[in-house]
Design an enzyme around this catalytic site. Sequence first.
Site, PDB file in Angstrom:
ATOM      1  CG  ASP A  40      33.664  32.884  48.372  1.00  0.00           C
ATOM      2  OD1 ASP A  40      33.814  31.714  47.965  1.00  0.00           O
ATOM      3  OD2 ASP A  40      32.972  33.733  47.784  1.00  0.00           O
ATOM      4  CG  ASP A 176      32.409  39.218  44.297  1.00  0.00           C
ATOM      5  OD1 ASP A 176      33.586  38.886  44.482  1.00  0.00           O
ATOM      6  OD2 ASP A 176      31.633  38.588  43.557  1.00  0.00           O
TER       7      ASP A 176
END
Length: 386
Positions: A40, A176
């Site tokens: 990420d 997330d």
Amino acid sequence: MVENFNDESLVREFEAVFGTAPDGLWQAPGRVNLIGEHTDYNEGFVLPFAIDKVARVAVRRRDDNVIRLLSTYGDQGVTQAPLDGLEPGEAHGWTKYPLGVVWALQQRGINVPGFDLLLDSTVPLGAGLSSSHAIECATITALNDLTGAGLTAEEMVLTTQRAENDFVGAPTGIMDQSASLRGAEGHAVFLDCRDQHVELVPFEASPAGLVMLVIDTKVAHSHADGGYASRRAACEEGARVMGVPALRDLDVSALDEAQSKLDDVTFRRVRHVVTENDRVLRTVEKLRAEGPTAIGALLDASHVSMRDDFEISCPELDLAVDTARSNGAIGSRMTGGGFGGAAIALTPAGEEEKVRTAVVQAFAEAGFTLPDIFTVTPAAGAQRNR
Ligand code: ADP
Ligand code: MG
């Protein structure tokens, strides 16, 4: 383990604690990352899914500048905070998550009212299933509705990231929150972390005769210690030496050149990220073309890469993965940031009991704290319940 509330009993509990009915009830799920670890912040690809374990918040606006917060978990009682003058670093315990969201909304110029909030969550804490983001995402979904701010999912993702990075103080990316806010039942969230582009990819274990097991090793992970920061630093160094904006811009054909230019440790960090990005893309292709039975080898390869190249596994995670694989799982890997937390094991339904028993037994024999093992299914993203 506390008994969790349903929507009805959570409303009644809210009334009992705060004296009036809530304006509404919102929920946001935890997530499991199917594949794409530490990609990420390298502007790469991830493939998480929202799970059927959620943080729910009952919220009522107040007409003064007071925030009152209570969780059904633990016995910390009601925390009261003033709406004005919230400062990073001043909130403690779990309240930093909802207060961080308030602060980040205020930074966007959104006028947040005082409110009462009761939290009840079925996302296990500290297992790497993002119980903290579930709280943030449930809170922002509620406040976005109650203020009429009209933020898009993308804007809510960035706002909760701001809360997490600048108020809570955890240098995390957008994975997330994207899973929790943008997930959909029966799908994984294929996210390009460079531009937040999302594609929902069909992912359902049960029609394929599989279950997705989560093995929570109970080993506490922490973003605060040096492991995460040093991995990020190695990735940045690798990108700098290779002359690219981020490791996302290298593909596997660049690895030979990378090996000749980088020291061994930095090279292996780079190789993990570059091959992991490639595995995410191949997992998406396989899910679309063949379904979940085809992705086992990619999950396995991801674990080996994290264990040997990125060096973020631990003995408990390795034991969980190896034992699951040798007892019938078709693919298994640690999931989440590493150094503890949970592993996933994609397992034929008929082998579920065998895997569970074998993992518990292996942990007992090794003298490890016994793991929690449960199934998860890809579920809807954040929503208003009533
Ligand atoms: P993870 O997000 O992987 O579960 P974190 O360490 O980021 O792990 O977040 C766990 C923290 O989130 C806990 O220490 C606690 O502060 C908070 N938390 C999670 N669920 C609850 C809950 N139901 N009630 C109160 N606090 C919670
Ligand atoms: Mg967290």
